[in-house]
Design a protein around this motif. Structure first.
Motif, PDB file in Angstrom:
ATOM      1  N   GLY A   1       0.805  -1.217   0.000  1.00  0.00           N
ATOM      2  CA  GLY A   1       0.000   0.000   0.000  1.00  0.00           C
ATOM      3  C   GLY A   1       0.833   1.259   0.000  1.00  0.00           C
ATOM      4  O   GLY A   1       0.429   2.296   0.536  1.00  0.00           O
ATOM      5  N   ARG A   2       1.999   1.198  -0.646  1.00  0.00           N
ATOM      6  CA  ARG A   2       2.903   2.333  -0.694  1.00  0.00           C
ATOM      7  C   ARG A   2       3.210   2.681  -2.138  1.00  0.00           C
ATOM      8  O   ARG A   2       3.340   1.783  -2.986  1.00  0.00           O
ATOM      9  N   PRO A   3       3.331   3.957  -2.463  1.00  0.00           N
ATOM     10  CA  PRO A   3       3.725   4.323  -3.833  1.00  0.00           C
ATOM     11  C   PRO A   3       5.158   3.867  -4.110  1.00  0.00           C
ATOM     12  O   PRO A   3       5.995   3.834  -3.201  1.00  0.00           O
ATOM     13  N   LEU A   4       5.409   3.516  -5.351  1.00  0.00           N
ATOM     14  CA  LEU A   4       6.729   3.026  -5.747  1.00  0.00           C
ATOM     15  C   LEU A   4       7.566   4.183  -6.284  1.00  0.00           C
ATOM     16  O   LEU A   4       7.127   4.925  -7.153  1.00  0.00           O
ATOM     17  N   ARG A   5       8.781   4.305  -5.763  1.00  0.00           N
ATOM     18  CA  ARG A   5       9.710   5.326  -6.238  1.00  0.00           C
ATOM     19  C   ARG A   5      11.053   4.656  -6.532  1.00  0.00           C
ATOM     20  O   ARG A   5      11.591   3.939  -5.688  1.00  0.00           O
ATOM     21  N   TYR A   6      11.585   4.925  -7.724  1.00  0.00           N
ATOM     22  CA  TYR A   6      12.865   4.329  -8.105  1.00  0.00           C
ATOM     23  C   TYR A   6      14.019   5.287  -7.841  1.00  0.00           C
ATOM     24  O   TYR A   6      13.895   6.499  -8.012  1.00  0.00           O
ATOM     25  N   VAL A   7      15.134   4.710  -7.447  1.00  0.00           N
ATOM     26  CA  VAL A   7      16.414   5.408  -7.409  1.00  0.00           C
ATOM     27  C   VAL A   7      17.289   4.699  -8.444  1.00  0.00           C
ATOM     28  O   VAL A   7      17.698   3.561  -8.244  1.00  0.00           O
ATOM     29  N   TRP A   8      17.537   5.351  -9.569  1.00  0.00           N
ATOM     30  CA  TRP A   8      18.247   4.717 -10.675  1.00  0.00           C
ATOM     31  C   TRP A   8      19.755   4.882 -10.511  1.00  0.00           C
ATOM     32  O   TRP A   8      20.241   5.989 -10.355  1.00  0.00           O
ATOM     33  N   LEU A   9      20.459   3.764 -10.557  1.00  0.00           N
ATOM     34  CA  LEU A   9      21.909   3.800 -10.410  1.00  0.00           C
ATOM     35  C   LEU A   9      22.488   2.559 -11.082  1.00  0.00           C
ATOM     36  O   LEU A   9      22.049   1.440 -10.787  1.00  0.00           O
ATOM     37  N   PRO A  10      23.454   2.713 -11.999  1.00  0.00           N
ATOM     38  CA  PRO A  10      24.046   1.544 -12.647  1.00  0.00           C
ATOM     39  C   PRO A  10      24.706   0.616 -11.623  1.00  0.00           C
ATOM     40  O   PRO A  10      25.342   1.079 -10.670  1.00  0.00           O
ATOM     41  N   GLU A  11      24.533  -0.664 -11.825  1.00  0.00           N
ATOM     42  CA  GLU A  11      25.148  -1.645 -10.924  1.00  0.00           C
ATOM     43  C   GLU A  11      26.637  -1.739 -11.229  1.00  0.00           C
ATOM     44  O   GLU A  11      27.032  -2.142 -12.312  1.00  0.00           O
ATOM     45  N   ARG A  12      27.411  -1.354 -10.270  1.00  0.00           N
ATOM     46  CA  ARG A  12      28.865  -1.391 -10.374  1.00  0.00           C
ATOM     47  C   ARG A  12      29.420  -1.910  -9.050  1.00  0.00           C
ATOM     48  O   ARG A  12      28.670  -2.166  -8.103  1.00  0.00           O
ATOM     49  N   ARG A  13      30.709  -2.051  -8.979  1.00  0.00           N
ATOM     50  CA  ARG A  13      31.325  -2.437  -7.712  1.00  0.00           C
ATOM     51  C   ARG A  13      30.928  -1.441  -6.626  1.00  0.00           C
ATOM     52  O   ARG A  13      30.862  -0.237  -6.860  1.00  0.00           O
ATOM     53  N   GLY A  14      30.663  -1.942  -5.443  1.00  0.00           N
ATOM     54  CA  GLY A  14      30.256  -1.077  -4.349  1.00  0.00           C
ATOM     55  C   GLY A  14      28.791  -0.669  -4.399  1.00  0.00           C
ATOM     56  O   GLY A  14      28.393   0.293  -3.739  1.00  0.00           O
ATOM     57  N   TYR A  15      27.984  -1.411  -5.169  1.00  0.00           N
ATOM     58  CA  TYR A  15      26.580  -1.032  -5.354  1.00  0.00           C
ATOM     59  C   TYR A  15      25.813  -1.020  -4.034  1.00  0.00           C
ATOM     60  O   TYR A  15      25.045  -0.096  -3.760  1.00  0.00           O
ATOM     61  N   VAL A  16      26.016  -2.029  -3.205  1.00  0.00           N
ATOM     62  CA  VAL A  16      25.312  -2.090  -1.915  1.00  0.00           C
ATOM     63  C   VAL A  16      25.714  -0.922  -1.034  1.00  0.00           C
ATOM     64  O   VAL A  16      24.876  -0.274  -0.393  1.00  0.00           O
ATOM     65  N   ARG A  17      26.987  -0.628  -1.017  1.00  0.00           N
ATOM     66  CA  ARG A  17      27.477   0.484  -0.186  1.00  0.00           C
ATOM     67  C   ARG A  17      26.901   1.811  -0.641  1.00  0.00           C
ATOM     68  O   ARG A  17      26.551   2.664   0.172  1.00  0.00           O
ATOM     69  N   ARG A  18      26.775   1.999  -1.961  1.00  0.00           N
ATOM     70  CA  ARG A  18      26.314   3.281  -2.495  1.00  0.00           C
ATOM     71  C   ARG A  18      24.793   3.425  -2.494  1.00  0.00           C
ATOM     72  O   ARG A  18      24.287   4.506  -2.757  1.00  0.00           O
ATOM     73  N   THR A  19      24.090   2.352  -2.201  1.00  0.00           N
ATOM     74  CA  THR A  19      22.628   2.409  -2.264  1.00  0.00           C
ATOM     75  C   THR A  19      22.003   2.144  -0.901  1.00  0.00           C
ATOM     76  O   THR A  19      21.645   3.069  -0.181  1.00  0.00           O
ATOM     77  N   LEU A  20      21.899   0.884  -0.549  1.00  0.00           N
ATOM     78  CA  LEU A  20      21.202   0.514   0.679  1.00  0.00           C
ATOM     79  C   LEU A  20      21.922   1.022   1.917  1.00  0.00           C
ATOM     80  O   LEU A  20      21.309   1.588   2.826  1.00  0.00           O
ATOM     81  N   LYS A  21      23.234   0.854   1.954  1.00  0.00           N
ATOM     82  CA  LYS A  21      23.975   1.316   3.125  1.00  0.00           C
ATOM     83  C   LYS A  21      24.029   2.838   3.208  1.00  0.00           C
ATOM     84  O   LYS A  21      24.183   3.394   4.301  1.00  0.00           O
ATOM     85  N   ALA A  22      23.908   3.504   2.085  1.00  0.00           N
ATOM     86  CA  ALA A  22      23.889   4.970   2.088  1.00  0.00           C
ATOM     87  C   ALA A  22      22.514   5.523   2.446  1.00  0.00           C
ATOM     88  O   ALA A  22      22.359   6.738   2.611  1.00  0.00           O
ATOM     89  N   GLY A  23      21.512   4.653   2.549  1.00  0.00           N
ATOM     90  CA  GLY A  23      20.186   5.074   2.966  1.00  0.00           C
ATOM     91  C   GLY A  23      19.359   5.744   1.887  1.00  0.00           C
ATOM     92  O   GLY A  23      18.363   6.402   2.194  1.00  0.00           O
ATOM     93  N   ILE A  24      19.731   5.571   0.609  1.00  0.00           N
ATOM     94  CA  ILE A  24      18.970   6.243  -0.444  1.00  0.00           C
ATOM     95  C   ILE A  24      17.820   5.393  -0.963  1.00  0.00           C
ATOM     96  O   ILE A  24      17.029   5.854  -1.789  1.00  0.00           O
ATOM     97  N   CYS A  25      17.728   4.132  -0.519  1.00  0.00           N
ATOM     98  CA  CYS A  25      16.602   3.300  -0.924  1.00  0.00           C
ATOM     99  C   CYS A  25      16.282   2.312   0.197  1.00  0.00           C
ATOM    100  O   CYS A  25      17.067   2.123   1.130  1.00  0.00           O
ATOM    101  N   ASP A  26      15.113   1.697   0.079  1.00  0.00           N
ATOM    102  CA  ASP A  26      14.642   0.744   1.082  1.00  0.00           C
ATOM    103  C   ASP A  26      14.898  -0.696   0.669  1.00  0.00           C
ATOM    104  O   ASP A  26      15.071  -1.568   1.527  1.00  0.00           O
ATOM    105  N   VAL A  27      14.888  -0.957  -0.640  1.00  0.00           N
ATOM    106  CA  VAL A  27      14.951  -2.331  -1.139  1.00  0.00           C
ATOM    107  C   VAL A  27      15.918  -2.415  -2.314  1.00  0.00           C
ATOM    108  O   VAL A  27      15.938  -1.532  -3.182  1.00  0.00           O
ATOM    109  N   LEU A  28      16.699  -3.483  -2.321  1.00  0.00           N
ATOM    110  CA  LEU A  28      17.484  -3.859  -3.494  1.00  0.00           C
ATOM    111  C   LEU A  28      16.871  -5.121  -4.074  1.00  0.00           C
ATOM    112  O   LEU A  28      16.645  -6.096  -3.355  1.00  0.00           O
ATOM    113  N   MET A  29      16.609  -5.107  -5.366  1.00  0.00           N
ATOM    114  CA  MET A  29      16.084  -6.285  -6.041  1.00  0.00           C
ATOM    115  C   MET A  29      17.246  -7.181  -6.468  1.00  0.00           C
ATOM    116  O   MET A  29      18.332  -6.721  -6.773  1.00  0.00           O
ATOM    117  N   GLY A  30      16.985  -8.484  -6.499  1.00  0.00           N
ATOM    118  CA  GLY A  30      17.918  -9.407  -7.124  1.00  0.00           C
ATOM    119  C   GLY A  30      19.266  -9.550  -6.455  1.00  0.00           C
ATOM    120  O   GLY A  30      20.294  -9.515  -7.135  1.00  0.00           O
TER     121      GLY A  30
END
Length: 287
Positions: A76-105
């Motif tokens: 029941g939540r609106p979907l918002r994307y944070v677009w970022l190419p998958e590169r080395r350090g992807y987890v650190r630059r996304t989820l650990k940086a707090g810019i998104c809630d979920v990583l797919m795949g």
């Protein structure tokens, strides 16, 4: 006369004040009844690659885009994307940086974050042209020493993807062609170049992650043959099958439970989405 003029101006003011009071009273909930004012739920922020079919792209054409939309609707939540190419350090630059809630795949055993139950399990495959009578059945097949073999590489060495590691262990390197998993990002879906090379005859065989082969293989001008890599691992250190899950931050245990619940309840719907994209699936290893 002065008093008359003053009363003519006071009357509209008084009427306006009365109407405002009525509106306030109407807006207030009746005694014993909850307020109808509901806070807007926060968006479900999903980090995704904008140019990486069959998984995701900015036009939301990938199967992970469709699964993310399903998750957001269930929450029941609106979907918002944070677009970022998958590169080395992807987890650190996304989820650990707090810019998104979920990583797919993400791999189910990725230790840096919390992972849900897998929503599919796939495998690396041998991909070749059906017109080629040479059929490779395992990494110990002597054919591998005579074929031009293509594999995805993450860096400039062979110690990255499982097929590259398995070939290097057998000293099969001279006839191996490396294709960058990143490729030329100005072109659509850079990882598809490996599958296209098989169709064009640039290489004889690709050892490629199943979702790439299952999606891009049928889109080539020639028919391709796909067979799961057997056995499912090259000893205990190099697996070829992986359970794929959703990743959340370590502190977000509530969201983890919610996502696990959705994955269990909507497993059939997710499986149909994967089927539409040709994702090869394998059973979990026996315990």
């Amino acid at each position: 006369m002065t008093g008359t003029v003053r009363r003519r101006w006071d009357l509209p003011v008084a009427l306006g004040t009365l109407m405002l009071a009525v509106l306030v009273l109407v807006a207030l909930p009746a005694p014993g009844r909850p307020s109808r004012l509901v806070a807007t739920p926060p968006p479900l922020r999903v980090c995704a690659d904008p140019n990486n079919l069959p998984f995701s792209n900015q036009r939301r054409e990938g199967f992970e885009n469709r699964i993310a939309a399903l998750l957001a609707a269930e929450l029941g939540r609106p979907l918002r994307y944070v677009w970022l190419p998958e590169r080395r350090g992807y987890v650190r630059r996304t989820l650990k940086a707090g810019i998104c809630d979920v990583l797919m795949g993400v791999p189910e055993q990725l230790g840096a974050i919390l992972a849900t139950r897998p929503y599919y399990r796939s495998t690396y495959v041998f991909l070749s042209r059906t017109s080629d009578p040479r059929v490779v059945r395992s990494f110990d097949d002597s054919l591998l020493r005579r074929l031009r073999i293509g594999v995805h590489l993450i860096g400039d060495d062979y110690q990255n993807t499982p097929p590259a590691q398995a070939l290097a262990r057998r000293h099969i390197v001279e006839n191996v062609v490396g294709f960058s998993i990143y490729g030329d990002y100005a072109e659509p879906n850079p990882p598809s170049r490996l599958v296209e090379a098989v169709a064009k005859g640039t290489i004889d065989l690709a050892i490629v992650w199943g979702p790439f082969a299952g999606y891009f293989g049928p889109r080539q001008l020639v028919k391709l043959r796909m067979a799961p890599v057997q056995p499912p691992s090259d000893g205990p250190a190099i697996p070829f099958t992986f359970g794929i899950a959703l990743g959340v931050a370590r502190v977000d245990t509530l969201l983890l439970r919610q996502l696990d619940d959705i994955l269990a309840r909507r497993a059939d719907r997710i499986d149909r989405i994967l089927e539409q994209y040709g994702v090869p699936r394998v059973s979990p290893p026996a315990t």
